[in-house]
Design a protein around this motif. Structure first.
Motif, PDB file in Angstrom:
ATOM      1  N   ALA A  39     -30.399   0.475  -2.320  1.00 25.00           N
ATOM      2  CA  ALA A  39     -31.696   0.404  -2.989  1.00 25.00           C
ATOM      3  C   ALA A  39     -32.083   1.769  -3.550  1.00 25.00           C
ATOM      4  O   ALA A  39     -31.801   2.812  -2.939  1.00 25.00           O
ATOM      5  CB  ALA A  39     -32.762  -0.085  -2.024  1.00 25.00           C
ATOM      6  N   GLN A  40     -32.743   1.761  -4.707  1.00 26.71           N
ATOM      7  CA  GLN A  40     -33.245   2.990  -5.295  1.00 26.71           C
ATOM      8  C   GLN A  40     -34.499   2.693  -6.106  1.00 26.71           C
ATOM      9  O   GLN A  40     -34.709   1.580  -6.579  1.00 26.71           O
ATOM     10  CB  GLN A  40     -32.196   3.673  -6.169  1.00 26.71           C
ATOM     11  N   VAL A  41     -35.321   3.732  -6.239  1.00 24.04           N
ATOM     12  CA  VAL A  41     -36.512   3.659  -7.082  1.00 24.04           C
ATOM     13  C   VAL A  41     -36.472   4.846  -8.039  1.00 24.04           C
ATOM     14  O   VAL A  41     -35.706   5.797  -7.856  1.00 24.04           O
ATOM     15  CB  VAL A  41     -37.809   3.691  -6.248  1.00 24.04           C
ATOM     16  N   TRP A  42     -37.314   4.780  -9.082  1.00 23.77           N
ATOM     17  CA  TRP A  42     -37.417   5.861 -10.064  1.00 23.77           C
ATOM     18  C   TRP A  42     -38.810   6.456  -9.935  1.00 23.77           C
ATOM     19  O   TRP A  42     -39.817   5.741  -9.927  1.00 23.77           O
ATOM     20  CB  TRP A  42     -37.171   5.343 -11.471  1.00 23.77           C
ATOM     21  N   LEU A  43     -38.851   7.785  -9.846  1.00 26.93           N
ATOM     22  CA  LEU A  43     -40.110   8.485  -9.639  1.00 26.93           C
ATOM     23  C   LEU A  43     -40.447   9.339 -10.855  1.00 26.93           C
ATOM     24  O   LEU A  43     -39.572   9.701 -11.651  1.00 26.93           O
ATOM     25  CB  LEU A  43     -40.038   9.400  -8.411  1.00 26.93           C
ATOM     26  N   VAL A  44     -41.706   9.698 -10.956  1.00 26.55           N
ATOM     27  CA  VAL A  44     -42.144  10.746 -11.873  1.00 26.55           C
ATOM     28  C   VAL A  44     -42.417  11.971 -11.012  1.00 26.55           C
ATOM     29  O   VAL A  44     -43.330  11.967 -10.172  1.00 26.55           O
ATOM     30  CB  VAL A  44     -43.406  10.338 -12.644  1.00 26.55           C
ATOM     31  N   VAL A  97     -38.423  11.918 -15.112  1.00 26.47           N
ATOM     32  CA  VAL A  97     -37.931  10.785 -14.328  1.00 26.47           C
ATOM     33  C   VAL A  97     -36.879  11.271 -13.331  1.00 26.47           C
ATOM     34  O   VAL A  97     -35.960  12.021 -13.691  1.00 26.47           O
ATOM     35  CB  VAL A  97     -37.327   9.706 -15.242  1.00 26.47           C
ATOM     36  N   GLU A  98     -37.014  10.823 -12.090  1.00 27.36           N
ATOM     37  CA  GLU A  98     -36.083  11.213 -11.029  1.00 27.36           C
ATOM     38  C   GLU A  98     -35.696   9.989 -10.197  1.00 27.36           C
ATOM     39  O   GLU A  98     -36.570   9.338  -9.627  1.00 27.36           O
ATOM     40  CB  GLU A  98     -36.726  12.266 -10.126  1.00 27.36           C
ATOM     41  N   PRO A  99     -34.426   9.609 -10.143  1.00 30.69           N
ATOM     42  CA  PRO A  99     -34.017   8.488  -9.283  1.00 30.69           C
ATOM     43  C   PRO A  99     -33.996   8.927  -7.813  1.00 30.69           C
ATOM     44  O   PRO A  99     -33.704  10.083  -7.503  1.00 30.69           O
ATOM     45  CB  PRO A  99     -32.607   8.149  -9.785  1.00 30.69           C
ATOM     46  N   ARG A 100     -34.311   8.008  -6.928  1.00 29.00           N
ATOM     47  CA  ARG A 100     -34.343   8.327  -5.507  1.00 29.00           C
ATOM     48  C   ARG A 100     -33.765   7.148  -4.712  1.00 29.00           C
ATOM     49  O   ARG A 100     -34.217   6.016  -4.857  1.00 29.00           O
ATOM     50  CB  ARG A 100     -35.777   8.588  -5.063  1.00 29.00           C
ATOM     51  N   MET A 101     -32.765   7.400  -3.870  1.00 33.52           N
ATOM     52  CA  MET A 101     -32.217   6.374  -2.992  1.00 33.52           C
ATOM     53  C   MET A 101     -33.168   6.167  -1.820  1.00 33.52           C
ATOM     54  O   MET A 101     -33.668   7.136  -1.223  1.00 33.52           O
ATOM     55  CB  MET A 101     -30.837   6.781  -2.475  1.00 33.52           C
ATOM     56  N   VAL A 102     -33.435   4.922  -1.479  1.00 34.99           N
ATOM     57  CA  VAL A 102     -34.364   4.590  -0.397  1.00 34.99           C
ATOM     58  C   VAL A 102     -33.732   3.534   0.510  1.00 34.99           C
ATOM     59  O   VAL A 102     -32.692   2.952   0.189  1.00 34.99           O
ATOM     60  CB  VAL A 102     -35.707   4.067  -0.949  1.00 34.99           C
ATOM     61  N   LYS A 103     -34.393   3.300   1.609  1.00 34.90           N
ATOM     62  CA  LYS A 103     -33.966   2.257   2.538  1.00 34.90           C
ATOM     63  C   LYS A 103     -35.042   1.193   2.590  1.00 34.90           C
ATOM     64  O   LYS A 103     -36.172   1.450   3.007  1.00 34.90           O
ATOM     65  CB  LYS A 103     -33.722   2.833   3.934  1.00 34.90           C
ATOM     66  N   ALA A 104     -34.687  -0.005   2.135  1.00 41.70           N
ATOM     67  CA  ALA A 104     -35.638  -1.123   2.115  1.00 41.70           C
ATOM     68  C   ALA A 104     -34.872  -2.380   2.490  1.00 41.70           C
ATOM     69  O   ALA A 104     -34.121  -2.924   1.692  1.00 41.70           O
ATOM     70  CB  ALA A 104     -36.287  -1.272   0.752  1.00 41.70           C
ATOM     71  N   ASP A 105     -35.050  -2.850   3.727  1.00 42.57           N
ATOM     72  CA  ASP A 105     -34.275  -4.004   4.201  1.00 42.57           C
ATOM     73  C   ASP A 105     -35.104  -5.260   4.396  1.00 42.57           C
ATOM     74  O   ASP A 105     -34.594  -6.279   4.861  1.00 42.57           O
ATOM     75  CB  ASP A 105     -33.567  -3.658   5.517  1.00 42.57           C
ATOM     76  N   ALA A 163     -40.979  -5.082  -8.303  1.00 45.72           N
ATOM     77  CA  ALA A 163     -40.504  -4.687  -9.626  1.00 45.72           C
ATOM     78  C   ALA A 163     -40.030  -3.245  -9.666  1.00 45.72           C
ATOM     79  O   ALA A 163     -39.311  -2.852 -10.585  1.00 45.72           O
ATOM     80  CB  ALA A 163     -41.608  -4.895 -10.657  1.00 45.72           C
ATOM     81  N   ALA A 164     -40.422  -2.422  -8.676  1.00 46.72           N
ATOM     82  CA  ALA A 164     -40.079  -1.005  -8.716  1.00 46.72           C
ATOM     83  C   ALA A 164     -38.724  -0.700  -8.106  1.00 46.72           C
ATOM     84  O   ALA A 164     -38.201   0.392  -8.290  1.00 46.72           O
ATOM     85  CB  ALA A 164     -41.154  -0.197  -7.993  1.00 46.72           C
ATOM     86  N   LEU A 165     -38.146  -1.636  -7.377  1.00 47.74           N
ATOM     87  CA  LEU A 165     -36.914  -1.355  -6.642  1.00 47.74           C
ATOM     88  C   LEU A 165     -35.723  -2.008  -7.326  1.00 47.74           C
ATOM     89  O   LEU A 165     -35.784  -3.158  -7.750  1.00 47.74           O
ATOM     90  CB  LEU A 165     -37.041  -1.843  -5.202  1.00 47.74           C
ATOM     91  N   MET A 166     -34.644  -1.247  -7.433  1.00 50.16           N
ATOM     92  CA  MET A 166     -33.399  -1.742  -8.014  1.00 50.16           C
ATOM     93  C   MET A 166     -32.267  -1.488  -7.030  1.00 50.16           C
ATOM     94  O   MET A 166     -32.394  -0.672  -6.107  1.00 50.16           O
ATOM     95  CB  MET A 166     -33.111  -1.047  -9.345  1.00 50.16           C
ATOM     96  N   ARG A 167     -31.158  -2.174  -7.231  1.00 53.50           N
ATOM     97  CA  ARG A 167     -29.994  -1.991  -6.370  1.00 53.50           C
ATOM     98  C   ARG A 167     -28.776  -1.724  -7.233  1.00 53.50           C
ATOM     99  O   ARG A 167     -28.611  -2.317  -8.302  1.00 53.50           O
ATOM    100  CB  ARG A 167     -29.765  -3.215  -5.481  1.00 53.50           C
ATOM    101  N   ASP A 168     -27.923  -0.839  -6.705  1.00 50.09           N
ATOM    102  CA  ASP A 168     -26.707  -0.512  -7.435  1.00 50.09           C
ATOM    103  C   ASP A 168     -25.608  -1.520  -7.126  1.00 50.09           C
ATOM    104  O   ASP A 168     -25.847  -2.530  -6.448  1.00 50.09           O
ATOM    105  CB  ASP A 168     -26.257   0.917  -7.128  1.00 50.09           C
TER     106      ASP A 168
END
Length: 392
Positions: free
Chosen positions: A325-330, A336-344, A315-320
């Motif tokens: 893939a990206q997640v939102w951090l505190v 709130v800070e968006p962060r691009m991640v690698k999740a394959d 539920a925490a991961l979204m895709r553009d």
């Protein structure tokens, strides 16, 4: 019409009561509700920690017999009998067909007689050569006569060797009238019956034997995935597993798990031009014959260990729009800070993040539909344990 006058004190009292009521209601703010200054209220987060996660590849494949032997006649003749049950299990060396042996028995006897005749001629030539050698010493015969006798002896020896080879060949042909199973396994249907004429080395096989225990499973992995794995190993992010020790698990066509574990036998060193994939071959025990040749399966094998991976709920991961893939951090400032991640890939209902996060990051998992970059929020609950609300 009668007009009543309302005293101003009454009006101001009603207004004051309403303000107090609204303030009291706003004291308990629901998660996700708007905050002053553009915040979204309380969000649920999970604080991530690095851990070693197995890199499990799930690959498609098909089962292949461990060994395949096509039974063909080595001599021509009439099939006298078929000595196996179609679809049954045969042992290595078991007689499958019998071809009429009479012509080959006669040829064997003839070759045997020719050998005996050659051996008799050799004995005569040996005695004559010995006499000529004695006589030439005392000059009783010419040297030419002795040379002829010695040459005749060599010729007789060669005739014996030729006759022995012919006898051996006749014996082989006679033995070939019994077609034996070259391997043990399950035999298919017979292409001929008793009375059929077969020819030596014909194109059509009389029967096919397949050894199914153990059995091979040929798997296909894309060259792109293999390149990513090798780069990760080279960069030190993944510890490669020893191919000789890789265990493999199967998922059958109906979705059930195959109970026995296999091992990786080898992987090809070339990429298929048509498929762009590399073939890996695994070996599985198949004592009950549950795996049949040509079955479609999926295999799971551990190809390495991600030493510094993070598990994040789905539920925490979204895709553009591009699939990134990206997640939102505190962040540390409570914003709130968006962060691009690698999740394959995923594991046990969570995404395996291999790049983009650090230990202690607080990933938002609840209230994502209300957040926006830079908005201040309150951390109401840490999903992985602590539950004390913390205001920021």
């Amino acid at each position: 019409m009668v007009h009543r006058m309302v005293h101003p004190v009454v009006i101001w009292g009603a207004v004051f009561s309403g303000v107090v009521f609204l303030a009291a209601c706003g004291g308990e703010q629901a998660p996700g509700a708007a905050m002053p200054g553009g915040g979204v209220g309380t969000v649920g987060v999970v604080e991530v920690h690095a851990e070693a996660v197995a890199r499990v590849a799930e690959l498609p494949g098909r089962t292949v017999p461990f060994m395949v032997a096509e039974v063909r006649p080595q001599v021509s003749g009439i099939v006298r009998s078929r000595d196996f049950r179609e679809g049954g299990v045969v042992e290595s060396g078991q007689v499958l067909y019998r071809i009429d042996p009479l012509p080959y028995q006669a040829a064997y006897q003839s070759a045997k007689a020719s050998l005996e005749r050659a051996e008799a001629g050799l004995e005569s030539a040996r005695l004559k050569a010995a006499r000529q050698a004695e006589l030439v010493r005392v000059q009783a015969v010419s040297k030419e006569s002795n040379d002829d006798a010695q040459a005749a002896l060599k010729q007789a020896r060669a005739d014996v060797e030729s006759a022995r080879a012919a006898l051996a060949r006749a014996k082989i042909d006679l033995d070939y009238t019994r077609l034996n199973a070259p391997i043990g396994g399950r035999i298919g249907r017979s292409a001929v019956t008793s009375g059929a004429l077969v020819t030596a080395n014909q194109a059509d096989a009389l029967a096919v034997i397949q050894q199914l225990d153990p059995i091979y499973v040929d798997l296909n992995q894309s060259s792109a995935d293999l390149l990513r794995l090798r780069r990760a190993v080279r960069d030190g992010r993944v510890q490669a597993a020893d191919e000789g020790e890789l265990s493999v698990r199967l998922v059958l066509e109906d979705g059930s798990d195959y109970p026995l574990e296999g091992r990786l036998a080898f992987s090809e060193v070339t990429v298929g031009q048509d498929t762009g994939s590399v073939t890996l071959r695994a070996v599985f025990p198949n004592p009950k014959g549950e795996l049949l040749p040509g079955m479609y399966v999926r295999a799971r094998l551990i190809q390495g260990i991600d030493e510094q991976a993070f598990l994040v709920p789905h539920a925490a991961l979204m895709r553009d729009a591009r699939g990134a893939a990206q997640v939102w951090l505190v962040n540390a400032e409570g914003k709130v800070e968006p962060r691009m991640v690698k999740a394959d890939r995923s594991k046990d209902g969570q995404w395996v993040v291999t790049d983009g996060l650090v230990v202690g990051d607080r990933v938002i998992v609840d209230g994502l539909q209300k957040v926006r970059p830079g908005a201040p929020v309150r951390v109401g609950m840490l999903v992985d344990g602590a539950s004390a609300p913390r205001a920021h």
